[in-house]
Design an enzyme around this catalytic site. Structure first.
Site, PDB file in Angstrom:
ATOM      1  N   LYS A 179      -7.615  -9.561  -3.043  1.00 38.13           N
ATOM      2  CA  LYS A 179      -7.820  -8.122  -2.925  1.00 38.13           C
ATOM      3  C   LYS A 179      -6.491  -7.467  -2.558  1.00 38.13           C
ATOM      4  CE  LYS A 179     -11.138  -5.142  -0.417  1.00 38.13           C
ATOM      5  NZ  LYS A 179     -12.301  -5.218   0.514  1.00 38.13           N
TER       6      LYS A 179
ATOM      7  N   SER B 276     -16.339  -3.292  -1.167  1.00 36.32           N
ATOM      8  CA  SER B 276     -15.084  -2.790  -1.679  1.00 36.32           C
ATOM      9  C   SER B 276     -14.224  -3.850  -2.365  1.00 36.32           C
ATOM     10  CB  SER B 276     -14.268  -2.164  -0.529  1.00 36.32           C
ATOM     11  OG  SER B 276     -13.939  -3.139   0.444  1.00 36.32           O
TER      12      SER B 276
ATOM     13  N   SER C  61     -18.456  -5.897   2.263  1.00 37.78           N
ATOM     14  CA  SER C  61     -17.585  -5.814   1.096  1.00 37.78           C
ATOM     15  C   SER C  61     -17.253  -7.138   0.429  1.00 37.78           C
ATOM     16  CB  SER C  61     -16.288  -5.088   1.470  1.00 37.78           C
ATOM     17  OG  SER C  61     -16.548  -3.732   1.726  1.00 37.78           O
TER      18      SER C  61
END
Length: 475
Positions: free
Chosen positions: A86, A162, A186
């Site tokens: 990420k 996310s 997330s």
């Protein structure tokens, strides 16, 4: 088996192929880079690809195998395995974006995040950075700066967030392993919607040094994979407190507790309950069916209520708003127009919260954690849906839960937020219904520090064929 075919297998098989000499690390990493190039225009999982770095590292792996250190190199558990992270993890030479426009203008990171370094020390090879909601504040990865990440199983639908890029990259077969963060769900939300395995360890278990924070008192880091064994390989490689400055003050000073060898112990003797109340009322039939399928496979017949769950979620909302806003006050004052509108408005609301409300939320959180601890005196594992439904169309705004029409972006985490609020370890496992075209995840929840139990259950479900994570058919 060609490198491209091997890339669609699990990380353990890839490492063994490199270890045996059946394939070179360079060939495997090249296959990963080629699949990203061939598929990411449709998926939009990656924001940066570190091609030259990846090939350089792969050549180093191959050279080490051929050198006098080859015997030691062959012992590395993730030998030659491509992975991505990420884009809130530091990658040397790149700005750490955290999904934002603003951070793209900052100085590049001087070094890698701790967990990136640890995976590379285990033999893995970083290939790039992945899309996410701005500053990790969202559950859909519909990022207005770089575009939405698309669900590889249905490109018209969301990948969740996310850490949407992380879940999608693994589901798309671009990499077998990815790292994400989980503050309110997330990791588990994208794992659920993309049909992969995701591990949110106990709060404080893995060091966060070198990652962009969202809510320091709630942030967790963890891996995505296509098998429970791969999760365990990555998790074991990343364990242990940070010993180099600067350190993550939230990281527990616990020794490494390897769990790979415990995966085969099965579930006999484990006390497993199914969460009711809040967790049933806020899940649609497809999510309830996934939980029921897992419960039947595990012989779990007892339903249990988690006391104070609604108050716990409310506390998490307040803490998230206030702590998240505090990190961005200067930019909110000076360049509010450069934020995504939704995250900007939520941060502004958090900046206006009375301190007394936040203090009370922390007290509620502590009481809620005490109540949950009493539940774990009677149960080893709790089960609940990871998301209230399967992946929704990109751009959808609303969801109906428990007779109420609610904003989708806030409520895709309605079942995960009460769990991360108190830092419990969770493995999200992917379930495909008999006629389902989309997966949905189930949370396997343990008491603090019992990642071994949640992954044992995940492995048992996988062995029984109840859960699986097939690579999406992208052509």
């Amino acid at each position: 088996m060609t490198p491209a075919e091997l890339l669609l297998k699990d990380a353990a098989a890839m490492a063994q192929a490199v270890r045996s000499g059946a394939v070179s690390a360079v060939a495997l990493v090249q296959a990963s880079l080629e699949r990203v190039a061939a598929t990411d225009a449709r998926v939009n999982a990656f924001t940066d690809v570190v091609r030259e770095r990846a090939l350089r590292r792969a050549r180093q792996v191959d050279a080490s195998l051929a050198s006098e250190h080859g015997v030691r190199t062959r012992e590395l558990p993730l030998l030659g395995v491509p992975f991505a992270v990420k884009n809130l993890f530091d990658i040397a030479g790149l700005p750490t974006l955290a999904g934002s426009k603003i951070e793209r203008e900052r100085e590049p990171a001087r070094g890698d995040a701790t967990l990136v370094r640890r995976l590379e020390s285990a033999g893995a090879v970083l290939v790039g950075a992945l899309n996410m909601d701005e500053y990790a504040y969202g559950f859909t990865t519909e990022n207005s700066h770089v575009g939405a990440t698309h669900n590889p199983h249905d490109l018209e639908r969301i990948a969740g967030g996310s850490s949407g890029g992380s879940g999608a990259a693994v589901a798309a077969g671009q990499v077998p392993l990815a790292l994400g963060s989980d503050t309110n769900g997330s990791i588990r939300v994208p794992a659920s919607l993309n049909g992969v395995f995701g591990l949110k360890p106990t709060f404080g278990r893995l060091p966060r040094t070198g990652s962009y924070p969202f809510v320091s008192s709630l942030d967790h880091l963890g891996p995505f994979a296509r098998t429970a064994r791969d999760l365990a390989l990555a998790y074991d490689a990343m364990q242990g407190p940070e010993r180099l400055a600067p350190r993550d003050p939230g990281c527990a000073q616990r020794p490494v507790e390897p769990l790979l060898t415990s995966l085969s112990r099965g579930v006999q003797g484990l006390r497993i309950g199914v969460l009711g109340g809040w967790f049933r009322e806020r899940a649609l039939p497809e999510a309830l069916a996934a939980v029921d399928a897992v419960a039947v496979a595990l012989g779990a017949v007892r339903t249990v209520e988690l006391p104070m769950v609604e108050a716990g979620r409310a506390a998490a909302f307040l803490i998230t708003n206030a702590e998240g806003a505090a990190l961005h006050l200067h930019d909110l004052r000076t360049r509010a127009q450069d934020f995504e509108p939704l995250s900007r408005d939520r941060f502004l609301a958090g900046a206006l919260l009375p301190a007394a409300w936040v203090a009370r939320a922390q007290r509620v959180r502590r009481l809620y954690a005490q109540q949950a601890a009493r539940v774990f005196e009677r149960f080893d594992i709790l089960l609940a849906a990871a998301t209230p439904c399967a992946a929704t169309p990109i751009g959808a705004e609303w969801i109906e839960l428990n007779g109420q029409r609610l904003p989708l972006r806030a409520n895709m985490g309605v079942l995960t937020q009460p769990i991360s609020c108190i830092g419990l370890p969770v493995c999200a496992v992917p379930v495909w219904g008999a006629h389902a075209s989309l997966p949905i995840g189930v949370q396997v929840i343990g008491a603090p520090w019992r990642e071994d139990l949640v992954l044992r259950v995940a492995a048992a479900l996988e062995s029984a064929g109840v859960v699986q994570a097939p690579v999406a058919r992208l052509g």
